[in-house]
Write a protein that holds these residues in place. Sequence first.
Motif, short mmCIF file in Angstrom:
data_model
loop_
_atom_site.label_atom_id
_atom_site.label_comp_id
_atom_site.label_asym_id
_atom_site.label_seq_id
_atom_site.Cartn_x
_atom_site.Cartn_y
_atom_site.Cartn_z
N TYR A 137 0.82 -1.22 0.00
CA TYR A 137 0.00 0.00 0.00
C TYR A 137 0.86 1.27 0.00
O TYR A 137 0.35 2.36 0.25
CB TYR A 137 -0.93 0.03 1.22
N SER A 138 2.14 1.13 -0.30
CA SER A 138 3.06 2.27 -0.20
C SER A 138 2.71 3.41 -1.15
O SER A 138 2.99 4.58 -0.85
CB SER A 138 4.51 1.80 -0.46
N ASP A 139 2.08 3.11 -2.28
CA ASP A 139 1.70 4.17 -3.22
C ASP A 139 0.61 5.07 -2.66
O ASP A 139 0.36 6.17 -3.17
CB ASP A 139 1.22 3.57 -4.55
N TYR A 140 -0.06 4.59 -1.61
CA TYR A 140 -1.15 5.36 -1.00
C TYR A 140 -0.89 5.56 0.49
O TYR A 140 -1.82 5.56 1.30
CB TYR A 140 -2.48 4.63 -1.20
N SER A 141 0.36 5.72 0.85
CA SER A 141 0.72 5.78 2.27
C SER A 141 0.04 6.93 3.01
O SER A 141 -0.15 6.87 4.22
CB SER A 141 2.24 5.89 2.42
N ASP A 142 -0.36 7.98 2.27
CA ASP A 142 -1.03 9.11 2.93
C ASP A 142 -2.50 8.83 3.19
O ASP A 142 -3.15 9.58 3.92
CB ASP A 142 -0.89 10.38 2.07
N ARG A 143 -3.02 7.74 2.60
CA ARG A 143 -4.44 7.43 2.76
C ARG A 143 -4.67 6.10 3.49
O ARG A 143 -5.81 5.71 3.69
CB ARG A 143 -5.12 7.35 1.39
N VAL A 144 -3.59 5.42 3.82
CA VAL A 144 -3.70 4.12 4.48
C VAL A 144 -3.04 4.18 5.85
O VAL A 144 -1.88 4.58 5.97
CB VAL A 144 -3.05 3.00 3.64
N VAL A 145 -3.80 3.79 6.86
CA VAL A 145 -3.28 3.73 8.23
C VAL A 145 -3.22 2.27 8.65
O VAL A 145 -4.21 1.53 8.50
CB VAL A 145 -4.18 4.51 9.21
N HIS A 146 -2.07 1.84 9.13
CA HIS A 146 -1.92 0.48 9.67
C HIS A 146 -1.92 0.56 11.20
O HIS A 146 -1.22 1.40 11.77
CB HIS A 146 -0.61 -0.15 9.21
N VAL A 147 -2.71 -0.30 11.81
CA VAL A 147 -2.72 -0.39 13.28
C VAL A 147 -2.16 -1.75 13.67
O VAL A 147 -2.74 -2.79 13.35
CB VAL A 147 -4.13 -0.20 13.86
N PHE A 148 -1.02 -1.73 14.31
CA PHE A 148 -0.34 -2.95 14.76
C PHE A 148 -0.97 -3.35 16.10
O PHE A 148 -0.73 -2.73 17.13
CB PHE A 148 1.15 -2.64 14.93
N VAL A 149 -1.82 -4.38 16.06
CA VAL A 149 -2.61 -4.78 17.23
C VAL A 149 -1.93 -5.97 17.91
O VAL A 149 -1.96 -7.09 17.39
CB VAL A 149 -4.05 -5.13 16.84
N ARG A 150 -1.35 -5.72 19.06
CA ARG A 150 -0.66 -6.78 19.81
C ARG A 150 -1.70 -7.55 20.63
O ARG A 150 -2.21 -7.06 21.63
CB ARG A 150 0.40 -6.17 20.73
N ASN A 151 -1.99 -8.77 20.20
CA ASN A 151 -2.97 -9.59 20.91
C ASN A 151 -2.30 -10.20 22.14
O ASN A 151 -1.52 -11.16 22.04
CB ASN A 151 -3.52 -10.69 19.99
N LEU A 152 -2.61 -9.67 23.30
CA LEU A 152 -1.95 -10.09 24.53
C LEU A 152 -2.32 -11.52 24.92
O LEU A 152 -1.65 -12.13 25.77
CB LEU A 152 -2.30 -9.13 25.67
N HIS A 153 -3.38 -12.04 24.32
CA HIS A 153 -3.78 -13.42 24.61
C HIS A 153 -2.84 -14.44 23.97
O HIS A 153 -2.79 -15.59 24.39
CB HIS A 153 -5.21 -13.65 24.09
N LEU A 154 -2.06 -14.01 22.97
CA LEU A 154 -1.25 -14.95 22.20
C LEU A 154 0.15 -15.18 22.74
O LEU A 154 0.91 -15.98 22.19
CB LEU A 154 -1.16 -14.46 20.74
N ALA A 155 0.52 -14.46 23.79
CA ALA A 155 1.86 -14.63 24.36
C ALA A 155 1.87 -14.07 25.78
O ALA A 155 0.96 -13.32 26.18
CB ALA A 155 2.91 -13.91 23.51
N THR A 156 2.90 -14.42 26.52
CA THR A 156 3.02 -13.92 27.89
C THR A 156 3.51 -12.47 27.88
O THR A 156 4.01 -11.98 26.86
CB THR A 156 4.01 -14.77 28.69
N GLU A 157 3.38 -11.81 29.00
CA GLU A 157 3.87 -10.44 29.12
C GLU A 157 5.37 -10.38 28.83
O GLU A 157 5.86 -9.45 28.19
CB GLU A 157 3.58 -9.89 30.52
N ARG A 158 6.09 -11.38 29.32
CA ARG A 158 7.54 -11.42 29.11
C ARG A 158 7.88 -11.54 27.62
O ARG A 158 8.78 -10.85 27.12
CB ARG A 158 8.14 -12.60 29.87
#
Length: 283
Positions: A137-158
């Motif tokens: 989506y780099s050609d539209y980087s000004d119109r695309v927002v990525h949200v990196f969602v860390r699913n805390l259920h999938l790993a320990t806090e450590r």
Amino acid sequence: MQPTIHLVDGSGGGRGKSLFTCAMAHYGQIHQYPIQLFDADEAHRYNVKKFYSDAIALVLSEIEYQDLDQIWDALERELIPVVNLPAGSHGFVCDWFKRNGLLDLTKGGESVRLVKWFLCNPSSQTLMLFEQSLDDYSDYSDRVVHVFVRNLHLATERQWREFTNQLETAKSARGKPWKSVFSSPQIKVMDFPKFPPYERDRWESLGWTLATAIAPSDQFHLLERQRIATFLKQLSQAIDSTQIWDNIPTQSETQKRLQAAQLQEKTQSQKTAAKGFAPSKSK
């Protein structure tokens, strides 16, 4: 309001996309946003539609794109599409955007915005697929927002802490420091809190909306409902922190705007008709 399409995607199967989409539906309901849910996860029997019956089921076909066109139809009706995607569908959906020139379109003078909620675990595969999405989506980087969602259920806090620490010095496949990548204003980071497992299993078996799950019933006692409500409150705060939904009009505000536009169009049409039948002045 800038027309916005929300895609719920991830770094693979079992990343919590369906649950996150349901939680997003609940978030939209409590804020009275005009959301239209779409469920494209046919492999899991349209899991979101099980809980939210008004979700529209989509079939992703490499031959025909007509089902995905319903997403644009929702925008035309002043709705906000939120789409639950199946694992491995990134390339197909990205191709639909590009073939249709969707991100080149405007509506009401506003360019279309895409928000991609990327559910993930702390792994190298996560980073590889996330970078691929950024590149595609780099050609539209000004119109695309990525949200990196860390699913805390999938790993320990450590494990999450170690993963986060590694990103401070690690570089992407293209040699760019991840710390620099995540500093972009077009990339947000949020945590997806843990849904207490007992309450989650019960909720899934009932097939209720999340609003029903926290309402008084004989299926959840007070403390169980409170745990679900706490999970939803934490998630709402995490979504708020991304500022993605700031300044979005409510459903009633959207309806009023549509009615005003329709009235203006009707009035203009009547004026035009009256002008056309006005008697000409004699010289």
